[in-house]
Structure formats: structure tokens, C-alpha cells
Enzyme design. Sequence first.
Site, PDB file in Angstrom:
ATOM      1  N   GLU A  35     -64.023  46.612  -5.437  1.00 27.72           N
ATOM      2  CA  GLU A  35     -62.863  46.370  -6.295  1.00 27.72           C
ATOM      3  C   GLU A  35     -63.041  47.132  -7.604  1.00 27.72           C
ATOM      4  OE1 GLU A  35     -59.668  45.788  -8.086  1.00 27.72           O
ATOM      5  OE2 GLU A  35     -59.803  44.853  -6.093  1.00 27.72           O
ATOM      6  N   GLN A  43     -50.687  36.143  -9.799  1.00 28.17           N
ATOM      7  CA  GLN A  43     -49.349  36.705  -9.887  1.00 28.17           C
ATOM      8  C   GLN A  43     -48.216  35.683  -9.763  1.00 28.17           C
ATOM      9  OE1 GLN A  43     -48.830  40.414  -7.686  1.00 28.17           O
ATOM     10  NE2 GLN A  43     -51.040  40.755  -7.731  1.00 28.17           N
ATOM     11  N   CYS A 161     -44.073  38.460  -1.232  1.00 29.35           N
ATOM     12  CA  CYS A 161     -43.207  37.350  -1.620  1.00 29.35           C
ATOM     13  C   CYS A 161     -41.859  37.870  -2.126  1.00 29.35           C
ATOM     14  CB  CYS A 161     -43.898  36.499  -2.682  1.00 29.35           C
ATOM     15  SG  CYS A 161     -43.803  34.724  -2.361  1.00 29.35           S
ATOM     16  N   ASP A 296     -51.538  41.050   2.335  1.00 31.21           N
ATOM     17  CA  ASP A 296     -50.362  41.918   2.304  1.00 31.21           C
ATOM     18  C   ASP A 296     -50.532  43.231   3.061  1.00 31.21           C
ATOM     19  OD1 ASP A 296     -49.198  39.976   0.760  1.00 31.21           O
ATOM     20  OD2 ASP A 296     -49.506  41.012  -1.144  1.00 31.21           O
ATOM     21  N   LYS A 304     -44.995  37.710   3.692  1.00 33.67           N
ATOM     22  CA  LYS A 304     -46.201  37.933   2.893  1.00 33.67           C
ATOM     23  C   LYS A 304     -46.162  37.076   1.635  1.00 33.67           C
ATOM     24  CE  LYS A 304     -46.698  42.656   4.628  1.00 33.67           C
ATOM     25  NZ  LYS A 304     -47.882  42.395   5.468  1.00 33.67           N
ATOM     26  N   CYS A 339     -42.284  30.337   0.381  1.00 40.05           N
ATOM     27  CA  CYS A 339     -41.760  30.993  -0.814  1.00 40.05           C
ATOM     28  C   CYS A 339     -41.284  29.915  -1.790  1.00 40.05           C
ATOM     29  CB  CYS A 339     -40.610  31.928  -0.457  1.00 40.05           C
ATOM     30  SG  CYS A 339     -39.913  32.797  -1.885  1.00 40.05           S
TER      31      CYS A 339
END
Length: 396
Positions: A35, A43, A161, A296, A304, A339
Site C-alpha cells: 500500500e 469513505q 456504492c 471493488d 459494490k 446501500c
Amino acid sequence: MADYYQVLVIGGGNAGISLAARLHRYKVADIGLIEPRPVHYFQPLFSHIGGGAARMSEAVRAQAQVMPREVEWIRGEAADIRPEENAVLLADGRRIGYGQLVVCPGLQLDWDGVPGLAEAMASPQVTSNYDPAMPEKTWKLVCSLRSGTAVFTQPPEPAKCAGVAQKIAYLACDYWREQGVLEDIRVVLVVPTPTVFGVKEVDAALRAKIAEYGIELCTSTTLAGVDAARRAVALAGPDGTRELTFNLLHAVPPQSAPDWLKDTPLPAAGDAGGFVEVDPELLRHRRYGNVWSLGDAAATLNYKSGGALRKQVKVLARNLAAVVGGREPRERYNHYGVCPIALTRHTLLFAEFDHQYRPMPTFPRLDPAKERRWAWVLDRWIFPQIYWHLILKGRA
């Protein structure tokens, strides 16, 4: 830093961190995680920040703070995967070998996928909660608008999303109504789907809220271009492309797997999005038995979202632990998606469904399409704490 790991994970977002932590809990040792970013974002809070109900400081941590101590953090950027050689190449030239590989780098935002959108993001009237630098800008724009036209767009799938892009439209309308200016603002919501969401019961609830706020809903329509200088957007719909001027634009770009991943052997032939070809239930690559993917960037069938990812982490961790232990993987992901859609700055509904958009409620006796105060509290206040203190530690 070693040049070989029993398990190598690409991606230090929700998927990579929570999976690595859970694998360690399952006694899988020698885990490396690639990473490059020094910060980690939660998020789902970005919409609340854009709606004035949260602060950015609640949504960000230093990456070192959330990285499991037992996992080796490889601070670099993946540039290529060579599955025949069981190796990952980093952008700086380093080569890392693996026994098992998990690919979860997330999606990239294709700002250049809409003509003029990338340049428009720097203009005073354009924003996007999908960019970590902009939720606070969104709130400033919402606060300052007292009349004119506000346009909110949702990207076509695949997207992370995607339906959450609607969230800021409802939050803004609730604020404008509270301020007594909603009647002076033309609000346009642009969605790529034939209905506002796709789940019958949720569609009914959202249409009622859209009517309550006086929102103009444009279905089967996408953002086709932005001219920031003229404050105009091009909207491509069933009857062709039309132009609309705006005073506020909240836009979400199209999305895909990272470009570098598209060029590896892992996507299926002909997959322009570049998603890792996996069995959508086992989460194991269809052609390379020691490669896995979730989140994702995986070519799964589900919507997703973070809620879907949480289910995937448990399945993949158990399957990978089984393979490392010499057993066959048996856990299967059920295509669950969720969602959370805030309809006001105090109420929210959880849309839960499978890959065919059939309802899949966690609590079947509760109306899944009803907006609730406790659901908003859960999404705004409780989930962030669960994320930082349980999910990223492999405990939820």
C-alpha cells in the site's frame, strides 16, 4: 522487508486491512501488504461531511495507525502481477514473491471518462464527495446556495456504492428546506438506471422523498460532458443529449479497476473494466488457484459496497486459511449488497439486496424501505466506531 511472503495482499483499504487482520486471527502467518498511501479513509462518512453532519477528522487516520502490527507493510505501489512466476512487481522496481496472492486495490476514479469533468473539479461550483479533498467543499457549496439550479449525478455501474451518490442530493434538500430556500432551488437528480434505484420497495420510498423535495428525476441518463466556464452540463438520456446550466454540480465519475491491473493476466479476456476474474462465491481466481480477490476490483456479481465487502472478507479469509492449511475451500459468498441512503440529515434507510436486486434484509420483519432515525444513528455514529475498532482489526 522480505522479498517473499506466504500471503501477499495488494491494497491497504478496507478490504486489505480487514482481511489481513482476520487472516492473522486465523493463525495465518507471514503476511505482507502492499500500500503506497500514508493515510486511510472511512469513505462512508464523506456524504455526511458533505451534508454538514460530520467532520473530516472523523474519516481519516494515518495508515500506520490502522495497519495490523503482525502484518509487514510494504510501502510501495503495485505495477504488475506475474501469476506464472508467483510475483508482484512494484513501481520502484522491487519484486515480491508470494505463496498466495490477494488482489484488492479498489477502483480508480476515471475523471477523464467524462469530457471536461477533470478540469471542472477545480471550479468554484463543482464538487464530488468521492474525492477525499472535496466533502468539505461540498458542504460550503450547499450552505452558500440560496437560489438557482443544483445538479447531482450518479455514475453507471461498476462503481463503488453507486447509489450513495444520491445521498448528498437528499441531505442538501433537507438543509435547504430547513433554511427556507428549497422552493427557490431547482434540484436535478441524474441516475443511469431505468428506476431511481432498482429495488421495487426502495424505489417507492425514494420516489416519495423525491416528490416531497420537488426534485426533477432524470432516469436512464448519464453525465456526458461538463463546461465549467459556462457552468453547463451535457446529459445523455433516452431522447438524446441536452444541455443544462447549473449553480452547483455534484458529479461522480465513471470507475474501473486500476490501469495497471487491466494490463495483467488476471482480468477475463474482453473485460474492459479490468476486474479480477474470480469465482463470485469462492472469491478464488478461475485460472490461478493461488490468486484471490475481493472488494471493488473483483469481478463479483454483487453491488459494490462496504457491507458486501464485510461478508466477502469472512468468506475469503476462511477459504484462504483452509488452503494454507492443506484443505479445500468451502465457504461461499451469497452476493449480499447494501446501500445506506440518508433521506434527511436525521433519517436513513438501508437497502439490502442480492446480485439480482431482490430484497435480502438482515431483519426480515422490519420494512427495509422505511426511513428510520435509528438507522441514521447507526450509519452516522455507530458504524464509524465499528469500522475503526472492530472491522479493521478483523473482528466484525
